[in-house]
Design an enzyme around this catalytic site. Structure first.
Site, PDB file in Angstrom:
ATOM      1  CG  ASP A 264      -2.141   0.877   1.011  1.00  0.00           C
ATOM      2  OD1 ASP A 264      -3.161   0.672   1.659  1.00  0.00           O
ATOM      3  OD2 ASP A 264      -2.057   1.786   0.150  1.00  0.00           O
TER       4      ASP A 264
HETATM    5  C1  GLC Z   1      -4.310   4.367  -0.106  1.00  0.00           C
HETATM    6  C2  GLC Z   1      -5.198   3.181   0.277  1.00  0.00           C
HETATM    7  C3  GLC Z   1      -5.265   2.124  -0.774  1.00  0.00           C
HETATM    8  C4  GLC Z   1      -5.214   2.775  -2.140  1.00  0.00           C
HETATM    9  C5  GLC Z   1      -3.834   3.361  -2.302  1.00  0.00           C
HETATM   10  C6  GLC Z   1      -3.659   4.083  -3.637  1.00  0.00           C
HETATM   11  O1  GLC Z   1      -3.536   4.738   0.978  1.00  0.00           O
HETATM   12  O2  GLC Z   1      -4.916   2.552   1.527  1.00  0.00           O
HETATM   13  O3  GLC Z   1      -6.477   1.379  -0.557  1.00  0.00           O
HETATM   14  O4  GLC Z   1      -5.472   1.829  -3.150  1.00  0.00           O
HETATM   15  O5  GLC Z   1      -3.496   4.238  -1.251  1.00  0.00           O
HETATM   16  O6  GLC Z   1      -4.464   5.208  -3.678  1.00  0.00           O
END
Ligand code: GLC
Length: 713
Positions: A264
């Site tokens: 993430d």
């Molecule tokens: C965010 C979220 C994740 C998302 C990613 C890209 O922090 O936790 O679910 O897909 O970043 O935006």
């Protein structure tokens, strides 16, 4: 060519390409970048293009721009490898669908599959090839803002939606046009953060993990999910993003996951904050060696891995494996053969069939919580529509709206005026969603005074739910509460429209309205869906998939709890309950009213016993005894009465959504497979145990009226 051979062919082409790549280029394939690398200072990243240090991008939202970046990367990088463009297409790309929690209340996975397929088509036409969805985190705590992003508190139902979403995004096999690679997230147990506080720790037994949180991921992977995203949280003290047991032993070895894992955003460098890594290099190494293939986002891998490979702390063989799995996907979706996005192709944004799917999904997601008969709306000369959601175009789209366009939102006012053209509809917001200003409430009350019926459209600002939106207060803002109170004093029929992304505490509002309709965040077709349901054109059929608490202090409150040695039945002091709160939630899992009444008749079990690999068919007649056609969602719950680990008092193990015309009936069957009764034992084996069970054919998790006994022999 079969899917297997397509995969093998892609893998073969990827391994041939891999042989020609430098170590720098290989590590580049493991690196994803955000908009920063291609903003005004993108010249600062010339080396990234020249050395092929970019494998993927996220949130570049324009096919012209994607083509510009892609052509420069392909032209300048040593092996001309295009990047994989990804985005958070969570509940729509341009056409905005209801939030996933709302969609789950439709109990209609096929409808969600259709919404995901439409979202994929619009995103694909704009150059996106990979979505960070579905989010399949089980959530039992509405203080956690991301409860809006998943499919509720129940594992069985979430499995159904996980499979449907993967199929919707990816199609029948990876590589079809107008489809996206899916991403099962967040691995794992992110919804169980302590206190519902986002990014907090998670501590649970492995048995609980296997029984409650893992099954939706297993389902999505069985359905062919291409990628998995790690979670921010630590699990029992080991951050998920550097957790080898999770990312390698369970995900790859046990679940057989063949795709690739992306961290993430920021989760790798955050291993330093966790106190699990000394610095960003150490963090990158630990995440990669645990099983993360791609970094979201930035240069940690690019900056540190060459040295780690040289000194043996990271094996080039392992890098090759990760690069192979990413390149295989790029070949499989055709990106290597044709990376250019057709800038002349119809985007299909807001196509009529997309809008009607969004409207249908919204209509089926609404949950009628209270109704004394005031709904469906009859003929009224004058309706007052008050509240900050009356003309709202943005918040009703919810968070994670991707590139949705608020100006395309049909407001509640517009929808009502379309459906009730002869009715005089006066509108006054009365207050807003953010300030404490109540100066407009008296005007709202004034127009309510001269109306036959008042619709109060209230809710929460979209920014109050979603990521980094944990809260200790699950109420409406004080001005909205004042508005509800003042309107309720007029003695007029009141319909409360609730726009929210999480279960709220509605206890104080219950006696202030004749009807309460929870519409969540319905998206682009808000007004049309609301008007169609209020008018009775669609009889509300939604059923809650997350329990609504009586008060915040009751949290966590969910339906599939363990009995305990002192089950709360409210007959004596010494029970597992709170002394200042009722035992049950305000509205339980599976709850929702209809404009009609459904009776369940002639319930028959094909047998009262089955073997461990057997099945029992439960047949029943659903009779619509009212005046409105409608959908009923018949729910099948079971309880394992005695087992080697205590089992929940109820578990959803089947459901059937049945459309029955007024005055008619339908005979249906739900099949209960014994394997669905399996659970994780203290020795971590997973199987069904023989013994006595109960089952219920029910309207919601608290409905015990149709109880049957059966045995596994
Ligand atoms: C965010 C979220 C994740 C998302 C990613 C890209 O922090 O936790 O679910 O897909 O970043 O935006």
């Amino acid at each position: 060519m079969s899917e297997i051979s397509k995969f093998e062919n892609a893998r073969r082409r990827a391994s041939k390409l891999l042989e020609k790549m430098t170590l720098t280029e290989k590590i580049g394939q493991l690196s994803q970048f955000g908009t920063s690398i291609y903003s005004d200072d993108h010249k600062a990243f010339e080396d990234h293009f020249a050395e092929g240090k970019i494998g993927s991008y996220l949130t570049i939202r324009d096919r012209k721009r994607i083509n510009e970046i892609q052509s420069e990367l392909v032209e300048k990088s040593p092996n001309h490898i295009p990047a994989l463009f990804a985005d958070d297409v969570i509940h729509g790309y341009k056409t905005t669908f209801p939030i996933p929690l709302a969609q789950s209340c439709s109990w209609d996975p096929e409808m969600t599959e259709k919404c995901c397929a439409i979202s994929a088509k619009e995103a694909y036409r704009d150059g996106i090839r990979w979505t960070f969805a579905p989010m399949v985190d089980i959530a039992r705590d509405p203080r956690w803002g991301r409860i809006m992003e998943g499919y509720g508190e129940d594992t069985f139902l979430c499995r159904c939606f996980a499979r449907a979403a993967v199929k919707g995004y990816q199609g029948n096999e990876i590589g079809e046009k107008d489809r996206l690679l899916s991403c099962m997230k967040h691995f794992i147990a992110y919804g169980a953060v302590v206190g519902g506080k986002d990014y907090n720790s998670v501590d649970m037994s492995m048995q609980q993990l296997y029984d409650i949180y893992l099954p939706p991921f297993r389902e999505g992977i069985d359905a062919g999910a291409a990628t998995v995203m790690t979670a921010f949280n630590d699990l029992n003290g080991v951050p998920s993003t550097a957790n080898k047991m999770l990312l390698t032993d369970i995900l790859r070895k046990e679940l057989g996951f063949k795709g690739f894992v992306v961290s993430d955003d920021g989760a790798v460098e955050e291993l330093v904050n966790h106190g699990y890594a000394e610095n960003e290099g150490d963090a990158g190494k630990k995440a990669f060696n645990a099983g993360v293939d791609m970094l979201m986002s930035g240069d940690i891998f690019n900056d540190h891995f060459p040295e780690f490979v040289k000194n043996g702390e990271i094996s080039e063989e392992k890098i090759n494996e990760s690069v192979l799995s990413i390149l295989t996907m790029k070949f499989l979706i055709g990106l290597m053969d044709d990376w250019k996005v057709d800038e002349n192709e119809d985007t299909a944004f807001f196509a009529p069939e997309h809008l009607s799917a969004a409207r249908e999904s919204a209509e089926h997601s609404f949950v009628l919580l209270e109704n004394d008969g005031v709904l469906p709306l009859g003929k009224h000369d004058k309706i007052a529509l008050v509240g900050p959601m009356a003309r709202n175009k943005r918040d009703v789209m919810g968070p994670w709206e991707c590139v949705g366009e608020e100006e395309r939102t049909v407001t509640v006012e517009e929808g009502l005026k379309r459906v009730f053209p002869e009715t005089k509809i006066s509108v006054c917001e009365g207050c807003d969603l953010e300030t404490d200003d109540i100066s407009g409430i008296c005007e709202a009350v004034e127009i309510a005074k001269s109306a036959d019926l008042v619709i109060v459209a209230v809710g929460q600002r979209h920014g109050t739910v979603g990521e980094a939106a944990s809260t200790t207060r699950l109420r409406l803002t004080p001005p909205q509460e004042t508005l509800i109170n003042e309107v309720s004093k007029l003695g007029k029929p009141v319909v409360l429209l609730l726009f929210c992304g999480r279960p709220l505490v509605l206890t104080e509002y219950r006696d202030k309205a004749n009807a309460i309709l929870c519409v969540w965040y319905p998206g682009t077709e808000t007004g049309n869906a609301v008007a169609n349901v209020l008018s009775g054109k669609h009889n509300p059929s939604g059923r809650l998939t997350a329990s609504f608490p009586v008060t915040e202090g009751q949290i966590p409150v969910y339906y599939n709890f363990f009995s305990t040695g002192r089950p709360a039945v409210g007959i004596q002091r010494f029970e597992a309950k709170y002394n200042d709160c009722q035992i049950e939630p305000l509205y339980p899992f599976g709850y929702g009213k209809s404009y009609t009444e459904f009776l369940y008749e002639d319930i028959k079990l094909s047998s009262d016993k089955m073997t461990e690999d057997g099945v029992i068919d439960i047949s029943f007649t659903v009779r619509n005894t009212g005046k409105h056609d409608g959908y009923e969602i018949v729910q099948l719950y079971v309880r394992d009465l005695v087992a080697s680990r205590v089992r929940p008092v109820k578990e959803l193990k089947g459901f059937k959504k049945v459309f029955v015309k007024a005055g008619e009936s339908k005979r249906e069957t739900i099949s209960l497979k014994a394997k669905e009764l399996a659970f994780c034992h203290t020795d971590m084996t997973f199987s069904v145990e023989k013994g006595d069970f109960k089952l219920w054919v029910a309207k919601n998790a608290l409905d015990n009226s149709n109880e049957f006994d059966f045995r596994v022999v």
